[in-house]
Design a protein around this motif. Structure first.
Motif, PDB file in Angstrom:
ATOM      1  N   LEU A 197      13.376  -1.207  -7.145  1.00 54.14           N
ATOM      2  CA  LEU A 197      12.341  -0.726  -8.043  1.00 54.14           C
ATOM      3  C   LEU A 197      10.982  -1.338  -7.693  1.00 54.14           C
ATOM      4  O   LEU A 197       9.952  -0.646  -7.704  1.00 54.14           O
ATOM      5  CB  LEU A 197      12.703  -1.042  -9.490  1.00 54.14           C
ATOM      6  N   ARG A 198      10.980  -2.622  -7.379  1.00 54.39           N
ATOM      7  CA  ARG A 198       9.717  -3.260  -7.010  1.00 54.39           C
ATOM      8  C   ARG A 198       9.170  -2.688  -5.710  1.00 54.39           C
ATOM      9  O   ARG A 198       7.956  -2.499  -5.563  1.00 54.39           O
ATOM     10  CB  ARG A 198       9.930  -4.770  -6.868  1.00 54.39           C
ATOM     11  N   THR A 199      10.056  -2.415  -4.772  1.00 54.71           N
ATOM     12  CA  THR A 199       9.603  -1.813  -3.510  1.00 54.71           C
ATOM     13  C   THR A 199       9.013  -0.436  -3.757  1.00 54.71           C
ATOM     14  O   THR A 199       7.955  -0.090  -3.215  1.00 54.71           O
ATOM     15  CB  THR A 199      10.772  -1.717  -2.520  1.00 54.71           C
ATOM     16  N   SER A 200       9.666   0.371  -4.582  1.00 49.82           N
ATOM     17  CA  SER A 200       9.162   1.720  -4.884  1.00 49.82           C
ATOM     18  C   SER A 200       7.805   1.653  -5.569  1.00 49.82           C
ATOM     19  O   SER A 200       6.866   2.385  -5.209  1.00 49.82           O
ATOM     20  CB  SER A 200      10.161   2.462  -5.787  1.00 49.82           C
ATOM     21  N   ALA A 201       7.696   0.761  -6.566  1.00 46.82           N
ATOM     22  CA  ALA A 201       6.419   0.617  -7.262  1.00 46.82           C
ATOM     23  C   ALA A 201       5.340   0.081  -6.323  1.00 46.82           C
ATOM     24  O   ALA A 201       4.182   0.510  -6.378  1.00 46.82           O
ATOM     25  CB  ALA A 201       6.580  -0.315  -8.463  1.00 46.82           C
ATOM     26  N   GLY A 202       5.732  -0.851  -5.444  1.00 45.97           N
ATOM     27  CA  GLY A 202       4.769  -1.418  -4.502  1.00 45.97           C
ATOM     28  C   GLY A 202       4.246  -0.389  -3.521  1.00 45.97           C
ATOM     29  O   GLY A 202       3.042  -0.342  -3.238  1.00 45.97           O
ATOM     30  N   VAL A 203       5.141   0.453  -2.998  1.00 47.34           N
ATOM     31  CA  VAL A 203       4.710   1.499  -2.057  1.00 47.34           C
ATOM     32  C   VAL A 203       3.768   2.479  -2.750  1.00 47.34           C
ATOM     33  O   VAL A 203       2.748   2.893  -2.188  1.00 47.34           O
ATOM     34  CB  VAL A 203       5.927   2.224  -1.464  1.00 47.34           C
ATOM     35  N   ALA A 204       4.107   2.860  -4.007  1.00 47.30           N
ATOM     36  CA  ALA A 204       3.224   3.762  -4.746  1.00 47.30           C
ATOM     37  C   ALA A 204       1.862   3.108  -4.971  1.00 47.30           C
ATOM     38  O   ALA A 204       0.817   3.756  -4.831  1.00 47.30           O
ATOM     39  CB  ALA A 204       3.861   4.139  -6.080  1.00 47.30           C
ATOM     40  N   GLY A 205       1.858   1.807  -5.310  1.00 43.07           N
ATOM     41  CA  GLY A 205       0.606   1.107  -5.524  1.00 43.07           C
ATOM     42  C   GLY A 205      -0.233   1.021  -4.262  1.00 43.07           C
ATOM     43  O   GLY A 205      -1.455   1.198  -4.300  1.00 43.07           O
ATOM     44  N   ILE A 206       0.422   0.742  -3.137  1.00 42.69           N
ATOM     45  CA  ILE A 206      -0.300   0.666  -1.860  1.00 42.69           C
ATOM     46  C   ILE A 206      -0.894   2.028  -1.506  1.00 42.69           C
ATOM     47  O   ILE A 206      -2.026   2.124  -1.014  1.00 42.69           O
ATOM     48  CB  ILE A 206       0.641   0.165  -0.752  1.00 42.69           C
ATOM     49  N   ALA A 207      -0.124   3.115  -1.737  1.00 40.61           N
ATOM     50  CA  ALA A 207      -0.628   4.458  -1.445  1.00 40.61           C
ATOM     51  C   ALA A 207      -1.876   4.763  -2.267  1.00 40.61           C
ATOM     52  O   ALA A 207      -2.851   5.333  -1.768  1.00 40.61           O
ATOM     53  CB  ALA A 207       0.464   5.492  -1.723  1.00 40.61           C
ATOM     54  N   VAL A 208      -1.847   4.363  -3.545  1.00 41.77           N
ATOM     55  CA  VAL A 208      -3.012   4.598  -4.401  1.00 41.77           C
ATOM     56  C   VAL A 208      -4.192   3.755  -3.935  1.00 41.77           C
ATOM     57  O   VAL A 208      -5.322   4.249  -3.811  1.00 41.77           O
ATOM     58  CB  VAL A 208      -2.670   4.297  -5.872  1.00 41.77           C
ATOM     59  N   LEU A 209      -3.946   2.480  -3.661  1.00 43.18           N
ATOM     60  CA  LEU A 209      -5.019   1.594  -3.225  1.00 43.18           C
ATOM     61  C   LEU A 209      -5.621   2.068  -1.902  1.00 43.18           C
ATOM     62  O   LEU A 209      -6.838   1.980  -1.692  1.00 43.18           O
ATOM     63  CB  LEU A 209      -4.494   0.172  -3.071  1.00 43.18           C
ATOM     64  N   ALA A 210      -4.777   2.596  -1.009  1.00 43.42           N
ATOM     65  CA  ALA A 210      -5.251   3.026   0.299  1.00 43.42           C
ATOM     66  C   ALA A 210      -6.121   4.269   0.227  1.00 43.42           C
ATOM     67  O   ALA A 210      -6.856   4.575   1.173  1.00 43.42           O
ATOM     68  CB  ALA A 210      -4.057   3.293   1.223  1.00 43.42           C
ATOM     69  N   THR A 211      -6.052   4.995  -0.890  1.00 42.13           N
ATOM     70  CA  THR A 211      -6.824   6.228  -1.014  1.00 42.13           C
ATOM     71  C   THR A 211      -7.830   6.198  -2.155  1.00 42.13           C
ATOM     72  O   THR A 211      -8.665   7.098  -2.263  1.00 42.13           O
ATOM     73  CB  THR A 211      -5.883   7.431  -1.232  1.00 42.13           C
TER      74      THR A 211
END
Length: 383
Positions: A197-211
């Motif tokens: 769950l933390r990995t999934s949330a982290g990837v989503a957060g990184i995607a948002v931050l990157a854009t």
């Protein structure tokens, strides 16, 4: 020869396939889809307003915020959707309850809702990504298709939630009881579930931050995938150049103002001689990017009053561009009368370049960029 055994859901024992993981991801995905759907509806209604819809002029950054949330929630939904599908794909191996005919309709309804939901969600997210890249390798009109399939996706989502709600409530309730220490031994797989769950949330957060830098200026330095920034002619990006629009400004250009029973015309020199107003307003495009600039020009309401035209009605703004889908736009009465709605002649202290709409362009608060008509040649006060 013995046929290989068809896998069953219980054969998949990884913590990432647990009902709790599926429920948590479903909750997060529901929030992302809800934000994306709600803000997408607003964007569609602003561009294609039904008779009952109104959109305020203030705050001036309102559309910038709602459309930024629309695109960024869609970006966040992509990794969350992939994680959700990974968590539940063992359910594909559940056999239909053929020995219990009474359960067959519910089983079929669940499968159909899942199929429609997954197909519609992927269509929305993939075509949305192509849209922000301004690439359209298909034959349909994107806004119409995107709007229609969004309703299909939400309908399938609501149906799926109704079918799976008991399972999700049980999983989430069990998690809360364990967290409170009410009952049951420590789950040996809890660490694995938390990690997934933390990995999934982290990837989503990184995607948002990157854009996120497309619409949040102070994040541009840490958003390497932001497809628009402050770069562009005169410090503001553009989507359509004058050459692409095939615009040629005639030497005898005039701004024509017409209304029922009247007509008025001004040259560019006439416009420049009128009292000017400067306002900091954003260009906020449907692709999600936005950028602010200082625009200088004549308020539309002031122009209408000078011409003797009504100032409390909608105004149709027409461009020198003749072939584009947005060669004309309708300015609602509230925007037409707002003192910050300008027929701009300058941007950031410079005369408008051809790509920014020379000789003049519309700039209004809280409006999509596609409706901020460039190369304006006519204002028509509607009945």
């Amino acid at each position: 020869m013995r046929r290989p055994r068809v896998p069953a859901p219980e054969d998949f024992t990884a913590p990432s396939h647990s009902p709790l993981v599926a429920a948590r991801l479903g909750l997060w995905l529901g929030v992302a889809f809800g934000l994306c759907f709600g803000t997408g509806l607003l964007s569609h209604y602003i561009q294609h307003p039904p008779g009952w819809f109104t959109w305020p002029t203030r705050p001036v950054n309102l559309y910038r915020i709602t459309q930024g949330v629309h695109v960024l929630s869609g970006v966040a939904a992509i990794p969350l959707l992939l994680a959700k599908l990974w968590s539940v794909y063992p359910r594909l191996f559940v056999r239909p309850p053929v020995r219990q005919p009474i359960r067959l309709p519910a089983h079929a309804l669940e499968r159909i809702s899942v199929l429609v939901l997954v197909c519609a969600a992927f269509f929305e997210l993939v075509t949305g990504l192509f849209n922000v890249a301004q690439s359209y390798p298909w034959g349909f009109f994107f806004p119409t298709a995107h709007y229609a399939v969004a309703w299909l996706a939400v309908g399938a989502l609501l149906l799926h939630v109704a079918v799976k709600l008991p399972v999700a409530r049980t999983a989430l309730g069990t998690s809360l009881r364990r967290r409170g220490g009410a009952a049951g031994p420590e789950d040996r797989d809890s660490a694995g579930r938390r990690a997934f769950l933390r990995t999934s949330a982290g990837v989503a957060g990184i995607a948002v931050l990157a854009t996120a830098g497309i619409t949040v200026p102070w994040l541009r330095r840490v958003s390497p995938l932001a497809w628009r920034s402050a770069s562009g002619p005169q410090g503001v990006p553009i989507n359509r150049t004058a050459a692409a629009a095939r615009v040629a400004v005639p030497p005898d250009w005039r701004l024509e103002i017409v209304w029922p029973g009247g007509r008025y015309a001004l040259t560019l020199a006439d416009l420049a001689a009128l009292p000017q107003r400067t306002a900091e307003l954003p260009i906020a495009c449907v692709e999600g990017w936005s950028a602010s600039a200082h625009w200088t020009g004549v308020p539309v309401a002031q122009l209408l009053r000078r011409a003797g035209a009504p100032t409390d009605r909608a105004v149709r703004v027409t461009s020198l561009e003749t072939e584009g889908l947005y060669a004309a736009s309708t300015l609602p009465a509230a925007h037409a009368s707002d003192p910050l709605t300008l027929l701009a002649l300058r941007i950031n202290g410079e005369e408008l370049s051809p790509d920014h709409g020379y000789p003049c362009r519309l700039i209004a608060p809280s409006r999509p960029g596609v409706l901020q008509t460039k190369w304006v040649t006519r204002l028509e006060v509607l009945r």
